[in-house]
Design a protein around this motif. Structure first.
Motif, mmCIF file in Angstrom:
data_model
loop_
_atom_site.group_PDB
_atom_site.id
_atom_site.type_symbol
_atom_site.label_atom_id
_atom_site.label_comp_id
_atom_site.label_asym_id
_atom_site.label_seq_id
_atom_site.Cartn_x
_atom_site.Cartn_y
_atom_site.Cartn_z
ATOM 1 N N PRO A 197 0.827 -1.211 0.000
ATOM 2 C CA PRO A 197 0.000 0.000 0.000
ATOM 3 C C PRO A 197 0.856 1.254 0.000
ATOM 4 O O PRO A 197 2.013 1.244 0.444
ATOM 5 C CB PRO A 197 -0.800 -0.119 1.305
ATOM 6 C CG PRO A 197 0.046 -0.960 2.193
ATOM 7 C CD PRO A 197 0.782 -1.918 1.288
ATOM 8 N N PRO A 198 0.307 2.379 -0.465
ATOM 9 C CA PRO A 198 1.046 3.642 -0.404
ATOM 10 C C PRO A 198 1.082 4.135 1.040
ATOM 11 O O PRO A 198 0.349 3.648 1.904
ATOM 12 C CB PRO A 198 0.213 4.567 -1.293
ATOM 13 C CG PRO A 198 -1.185 4.048 -1.134
ATOM 14 C CD PRO A 198 -1.043 2.546 -1.030
ATOM 15 N N GLU A 199 1.940 5.123 1.267
ATOM 16 C CA GLU A 199 2.042 5.734 2.596
ATOM 17 C C GLU A 199 1.734 7.227 2.467
ATOM 18 O O GLU A 199 2.634 8.069 2.471
ATOM 19 C CB GLU A 199 3.430 5.482 3.179
ATOM 20 C CG GLU A 199 3.695 3.997 3.421
ATOM 21 C CD GLU A 199 5.047 3.705 4.056
ATOM 22 O OE1 GLU A 199 5.903 4.627 4.106
ATOM 23 O OE2 GLU A 199 5.246 2.569 4.511
ATOM 24 N N PRO A 200 0.430 7.564 2.312
ATOM 25 C CA PRO A 200 0.054 8.962 2.038
ATOM 26 C C PRO A 200 0.321 9.921 3.186
ATOM 27 O O PRO A 200 0.361 11.141 2.966
ATOM 28 C CB PRO A 200 -1.450 8.860 1.740
ATOM 29 C CG PRO A 200 -1.897 7.618 2.432
ATOM 30 C CD PRO A 200 -0.735 6.668 2.345
ATOM 31 N N ASP A 201 0.497 9.412 4.411
ATOM 32 C CA ASP A 201 0.722 10.288 5.560
ATOM 33 C C ASP A 201 2.192 10.610 5.804
ATOM 34 O O ASP A 201 2.527 11.330 6.744
ATOM 35 C CB ASP A 201 0.125 9.651 6.822
ATOM 36 C CG ASP A 201 -1.386 9.487 6.729
ATOM 37 O OD1 ASP A 201 -2.018 10.324 6.057
ATOM 38 O OD2 ASP A 201 -1.916 8.522 7.298
ATOM 39 N N ASP A 202 3.068 10.053 4.956
ATOM 40 C CA ASP A 202 4.505 10.269 5.132
ATOM 41 C C ASP A 202 5.118 10.765 3.824
ATOM 42 O O ASP A 202 5.525 9.956 2.982
ATOM 43 C CB ASP A 202 5.186 8.976 5.587
ATOM 44 C CG ASP A 202 6.686 9.155 5.838
ATOM 45 O OD1 ASP A 202 7.181 10.294 5.721
ATOM 46 O OD2 ASP A 202 7.357 8.146 6.139
ATOM 47 N N PRO A 203 5.187 12.096 3.621
ATOM 48 C CA PRO A 203 5.728 12.632 2.368
ATOM 49 C C PRO A 203 7.168 12.214 2.089
ATOM 50 O O PRO A 203 7.623 12.262 0.936
ATOM 51 C CB PRO A 203 5.634 14.152 2.561
ATOM 52 C CG PRO A 203 4.577 14.339 3.599
ATOM 53 C CD PRO A 203 4.709 13.159 4.519
ATOM 54 N N SER A 204 7.902 11.808 3.129
ATOM 55 C CA SER A 204 9.289 11.397 2.920
ATOM 56 C C SER A 204 9.414 9.943 2.479
ATOM 57 O O SER A 204 10.491 9.496 2.073
ATOM 58 C CB SER A 204 10.102 11.598 4.203
ATOM 59 O OG SER A 204 9.701 10.666 5.200
ATOM 60 N N SER A 205 8.324 9.196 2.549
ATOM 61 C CA SER A 205 8.372 7.770 2.201
ATOM 62 C C SER A 205 8.584 7.590 0.704
ATOM 63 O O SER A 205 7.986 8.315 -0.107
ATOM 64 C CB SER A 205 7.079 7.078 2.610
ATOM 65 O OG SER A 205 7.013 5.771 2.066
ATOM 66 N N PRO A 206 9.388 6.613 0.295
ATOM 67 C CA PRO A 206 9.562 6.349 -1.143
ATOM 68 C C PRO A 206 8.285 5.835 -1.803
ATOM 69 O O PRO A 206 8.201 5.827 -3.029
ATOM 70 C CB PRO A 206 10.677 5.296 -1.178
ATOM 71 C CG PRO A 206 10.650 4.665 0.172
ATOM 72 C CD PRO A 206 10.225 5.735 1.124
ATOM 73 N N ILE A 207 7.306 5.400 -0.996
ATOM 74 C CA ILE A 207 6.045 4.944 -1.592
ATOM 75 C C ILE A 207 4.888 5.891 -1.251
ATOM 76 O O ILE A 207 3.720 5.507 -1.258
ATOM 77 C CB ILE A 207 5.708 3.484 -1.198
ATOM 78 C CG1 ILE A 207 5.834 3.257 0.309
ATOM 79 C CG2 ILE A 207 6.617 2.516 -1.959
ATOM 80 C CD1 ILE A 207 5.439 1.833 0.723
ATOM 81 N N HIS A 208 5.227 7.155 -0.960
ATOM 82 C CA HIS A 208 4.205 8.189 -0.884
ATOM 83 C C HIS A 208 3.579 8.325 -2.273
ATOM 84 O O HIS A 208 4.278 8.193 -3.292
ATOM 85 C CB HIS A 208 4.830 9.516 -0.443
ATOM 86 C CG HIS A 208 3.834 10.601 -0.227
ATOM 87 N ND1 HIS A 208 3.422 11.445 -1.240
ATOM 88 C CD2 HIS A 208 3.143 10.989 0.886
ATOM 89 C CE1 HIS A 208 2.535 12.303 -0.768
ATOM 90 N NE2 HIS A 208 2.347 12.054 0.528
#
Length: 364
Positions: A74-85
């Protein structure tokens, strides 16, 4: 809707009646079940800031009808620094099963806003997840790594990583025993100066002791002529065999880009080229210019001048950049289609001929 065949380029719905979202994808056969996974573009629209919504997976028993198994990464929409944002340019997930560690290993290409391209590596005990991130911001061999393919030797289990060293050349690198990194041993192939000539989207397959590699030119989402090369080893040397779409006058690989090749385990000699049709309306928009190949040549000329290192030459592009070209650089990828075709062989030379509809049952 129940499907009884593969229909290249037509809208493909899952068993719930929704568009299949597995772009830049691959298929893995586990037991009697096929797993098709790829980029989920369901929320992506031109300029809405959402590049992807994770990696989605579907299962099938016949390659025609696909059940949605949800987001395996799944994406990680709450973490802009995540590579899977969702805003990160995540492309072309590839998964290998490591029979030694009993892990599924997934690599993701991440293109950063500054143009740097890195890899994110995750592992899981089941292909459907959950996946744990083990590397982020990985620069294999210290290089900016673009489109890629992962390959596992069927005999000794050794794995290889083919990737585009961005706007430069193609690299074949040995993977570590756990498939989560490179060892440092690599070879270089197809050194070219710039787009559109640089080869990307490598798709490897092995047949009768010969290694084959499909590649694409570099013209963004606009399709271009593919190339096929062959070799006796994973590291080459490679011999170019030409465009595997010899009957396509549009010079767009049937308006598609090959992402991977799947060998059907239940058939003697059925290899399927899996491709994305990123711009389904391209033939309509291009009209006669599309069918003749003029639109493809126009786009390749634009890229040749746009990426020329000499600023004076960049200013002398002989074809104008139009609003039409701009619209093609930002297509609605949520409605991209798929072009799956069986690979034909003339001796040892692979090629693809167009099929409006075909069935795996027609192959021994």
């Amino acid at each position: 809707m129940q499907y009884t065949s593969i229909r290249p380029g037509q809208v493909w719905l899952d068993t719930n009646g929704n568009r299949i979202q597995a772009h830049g994808g691959s298929i893995m056969a586990i037991g009697d079940t096929f797993y098709w996974y790829g980029e989920n573009k369901e929320k992506t629209r031109p300029d809405n800031g959402i590049w992807h919504w994770g990696v989605r997976c579907y299962t099938s028993k016949d390659l025609y009808n696909w059940e949605d198994r949800g987001l395996i990464i799944p994406p990680e929409p709450d973490d802009p620094s995540s590579p899977i944002h969702p805003s990160k340019c995540m492309d072309r997930p590839h998964i290998l099963y490591n029979r030694f560690t009993k892990k599924y290993v997934c690599w993701l290409k991440i293109m950063e806003k500054d143009g740097t391209q890195t890899e994110t590596v995750l592992t899981a005990s089941d292909i459907l997840g959950p996946y744990t991130m083990v590397h982020r911001g990985l620069r294999p061999l210290g290089m900016s790594a673009g489109d890629f393919d992962l390959v596992c030797d069927p005999v000794d289990g050794k794995a290889y990583y083919y990737f585009e060293r961005v706007h430069s050349e193609l690299i074949c690198a040995d993977l570590t025993d756990d498939y989560t990194n490179v060892t440092g041993y690599y070879s270089t192939h197809f050194p070219l100066v710039q787009p559109p000539f640089v080869r990307e989207a490598p798709a490897h397959f092995l047949r009768r002791g010969k290694h084959y590699l499909f590649t694409s030119g570099t013209t963004g989402y606009h399709p271009n002529p593919s190339e096929i090369a062959c070799a006796d080893t994973y590291h080459g040397p490679w011999t170019l065999l030409g465009d595997p779409h010899p009957f396509d006058t549009s010079r767009t690989s049937y308006n598609s880009q090959i992402t991977s090749v799947f060998k059907h385990p239940g058939k003697k000699d059925l290899y399927i080229a899996l491709a994305d049709r990123w711009i389904p309306n391209l033939p309509t928009e291009g009209s006669e210019d599309f069918a003749s190949g003029a639109q493809s040549r126009h786009t390749q000329t634009l890229f040749e001048y746009m990426f020329n290192p000499d600023p004076e030459i960049r200013q002398k592009c002989p074809v104008p950049f139009t609003a039409y070209d701009e619209s093609l650089s930002h297509p609605n990828t949520s409605i991209a289609d798929y072009v799956w075709l069986p690979i034909r062989f003339d001796g040892d030379i692979p090629y693809l001929s167009w099929e409006d509809e075909w069935r795996t049952e027609d192959f021994a």
